[in-house]
Scaffold this active site. Structure first.
Site, short mmCIF file in Angstrom:
data_model
loop_
_atom_site.label_atom_id
_atom_site.label_comp_id
_atom_site.label_asym_id
_atom_site.label_seq_id
_atom_site.Cartn_x
_atom_site.Cartn_y
_atom_site.Cartn_z
N HIS A 118 -42.06 14.76 36.91
CA HIS A 118 -43.52 14.69 36.82
C HIS A 118 -44.00 13.85 35.64
CE1 HIS A 118 -43.58 18.70 39.24
NE2 HIS A 118 -43.43 17.65 40.00
N CYS A 126 -49.55 1.57 31.99
CA CYS A 126 -50.64 0.60 32.21
C CYS A 126 -50.99 0.54 33.69
CB CYS A 126 -50.20 -0.77 31.72
SG CYS A 126 -51.52 -1.99 31.90
N GLY A 186 -35.92 28.67 34.91
CA GLY A 186 -37.36 28.78 34.64
C GLY A 186 -38.25 28.06 35.62
N SER A 188 -40.24 28.41 39.48
CA SER A 188 -40.61 29.32 40.57
C SER A 188 -40.04 28.84 41.90
CB SER A 188 -42.13 29.42 40.66
OG SER A 188 -42.68 28.13 40.87
N PRO A 213 -36.50 35.49 34.56
CA PRO A 213 -36.70 36.94 34.41
C PRO A 213 -37.30 37.57 35.67
CG PRO A 213 -38.31 35.71 33.10
CD PRO A 213 -37.35 34.71 33.66
N ALA A 230 -34.93 32.27 29.65
CA ALA A 230 -34.03 31.11 29.51
C ALA A 230 -33.28 31.11 28.18
CB ALA A 230 -34.85 29.83 29.65
P1 OAD Z 1 -44.12 27.72 37.53
O1 OAD Z 1 -45.23 27.99 36.57
O2 OAD Z 1 -44.40 27.68 38.97
O3 OAD Z 1 -42.99 28.84 37.34
C1 OAD Z 1 -42.49 29.23 36.09
C2 OAD Z 1 -41.31 30.14 36.32
O4 OAD Z 1 -40.79 30.51 35.04
C3 OAD Z 1 -41.60 31.44 37.08
O5 OAD Z 1 -40.69 31.60 38.14
C4 OAD Z 1 -41.38 32.54 36.02
O6 OAD Z 1 -40.85 33.72 36.57
C5 OAD Z 1 -40.38 31.87 35.11
N1 OAD Z 1 -40.33 32.38 33.73
C6 OAD Z 1 -41.28 33.07 33.04
N2 OAD Z 1 -40.88 33.30 31.76
C7 OAD Z 1 -39.64 32.74 31.65
C8 OAD Z 1 -38.70 32.63 30.60
N3 OAD Z 1 -38.96 33.11 29.38
N4 OAD Z 1 -37.53 32.00 30.85
C9 OAD Z 1 -37.27 31.49 32.08
N5 OAD Z 1 -38.13 31.55 33.11
C10 OAD Z 1 -39.29 32.16 32.91
O7 OAD Z 1 -43.41 26.42 37.01
P2 OAD Z 1 -42.58 25.32 37.77
O8 OAD Z 1 -41.60 25.92 38.73
O9 OAD Z 1 -42.08 24.41 36.72
O10 OAD Z 1 -46.54 20.28 38.27
O11 OAD Z 1 -43.71 24.58 38.59
C11 OAD Z 1 -43.53 23.27 38.94
C12 OAD Z 1 -44.75 22.44 38.76
O12 OAD Z 1 -45.92 23.15 39.11
C13 OAD Z 1 -45.08 21.99 37.35
O13 OAD Z 1 -44.27 20.95 36.91
C14 OAD Z 1 -46.50 21.53 37.54
C15 OAD Z 1 -47.04 22.63 38.42
O14 OAD Z 1 -47.90 22.25 39.37
C16 OAD Z 1 -47.14 19.18 37.70
O15 OAD Z 1 -47.50 19.13 36.55
C17 OAD Z 1 -47.27 18.02 38.61
#
Ligand code: OAD
Length: 243
Positions: A118, A126, A186, A188, A213, A230
């Protein structure tokens, strides 16, 4: 029985290891998440700034929103999980880190071979010549920042509805297909195409380990699900793999 015996894995520098990270890896560093409780969108200032910015993205309004985010993230430091991935990259000859995060904390920790699906909020692009420019300082001197060709830059971050860089995507999918060990940390696992990568690795015979978690849509498919944060789950896993 240890992990290596259970998985039938020979852990040597030749093992092909791929790691996919999501917002969860940065939570213990203090970076605000995207969805759910405690997410960035619960903050009215974030909603106000984000709602003012929109295409073509190389505007002052967009950068005001990004500067707000960059200032927050600037105070965050990489955590033990980020640093463990740096150690893993040094050990394995073919190590690929794929991240959905734009916070730049993997780079800050010292990771080198990263596919940033991303983009990265510490870079601008640019809208005329396509040049990608490092913008490590916040606050920026002027908004929007300018390219050396004098055109204004946009954040080098994929916005909702935009397609991902095909070169980055290709490298990430190729590595996932060839992985022998795949770690999903980490995330979803609901945002495509990243969510397809661990499944592709599984289909091609990789052992897939999730560190989260909370339960995710991936949990029941993986070889092992470690229900920990993590920064607490990855360092001992790495120790066990090396032992
Ligand atoms: P999410 O916000 O969807 O998910 C975060 C995950 O982290 C969840 O499954 C939580 O259970 C988990 N979590 C919470 N605390 C944690 C910890 N301490 N250690 C490990 N895991 C933990 O995030 P992403 O899967 O990254 O896109 O979502 C992907 C994309 O959604 C992001 O990159 C963003 C958003 O739309 C863009 O910016 C384009």
């Amino acid at each position: 029985m240890g992990l290596r015996e259970r998985f039938g894995l020979t852990v040597s520098p030749k093992l092909r290891v791929v790691v996919l990270t999501g917002a969860g890896i940065s939570i213990e560093s203090g970076v605000p998440i995207f969805r759910g409780k405690g997410s960035m969108w619960e903050n009215p200032e974030a909603r106000r700034l984000a709602s003012r910015s929109g295409p073509p993205w190389n505007t002052r309004e967009t950068w005001e929103y990004y500067e707000w985010r960059r200032k927050l993230v600037n105070q965050c430091k990489p955590n033990a999980a980020h640093y463990t991935l740096v150690d893993m990259e040094k050990y394995f000859e073919k190590f690929c880190l794929i991240t959905q995060n734009v916070d730049g904390l993997h780079v800050k920790a010292g990771s080198k071979n990263i596919q940033e699906l991303h983009g990265n909020m510490w870079k601008g692009r640019c809208t005329r010549c396509g040049r990608v420019v490092d913008l490590p300082e916040t606050p920026l001197k002027s908004l929007p920042p300018r390219c050396i060709c004098s055109n204004s830059l946009r954040p080098h971050v994929v916005q909702f509805g935009e397609t991902l860089d095909p070169k980055v995507l290709d490298a990430a999918f190729t590595a996932s297909k060839q992985a022998e060990l795949f770690l999903a940390i980490g995330t979803s696992s609901v945002v495509s195409p990243a969510s397809q990568m661990p499944l592709l690795a599984l289909q091609n015979g990789a052992k897939v380990v999730e560190i989260n978690p909370n339960q995710t849509v991936l949990t029941h498919n993986v070889s092992l699900s470690i229900r920990r944060k993590a920064a607490e789950g990855l360092p001992p896993l790495w120790k066990e793999l090396l032992a």
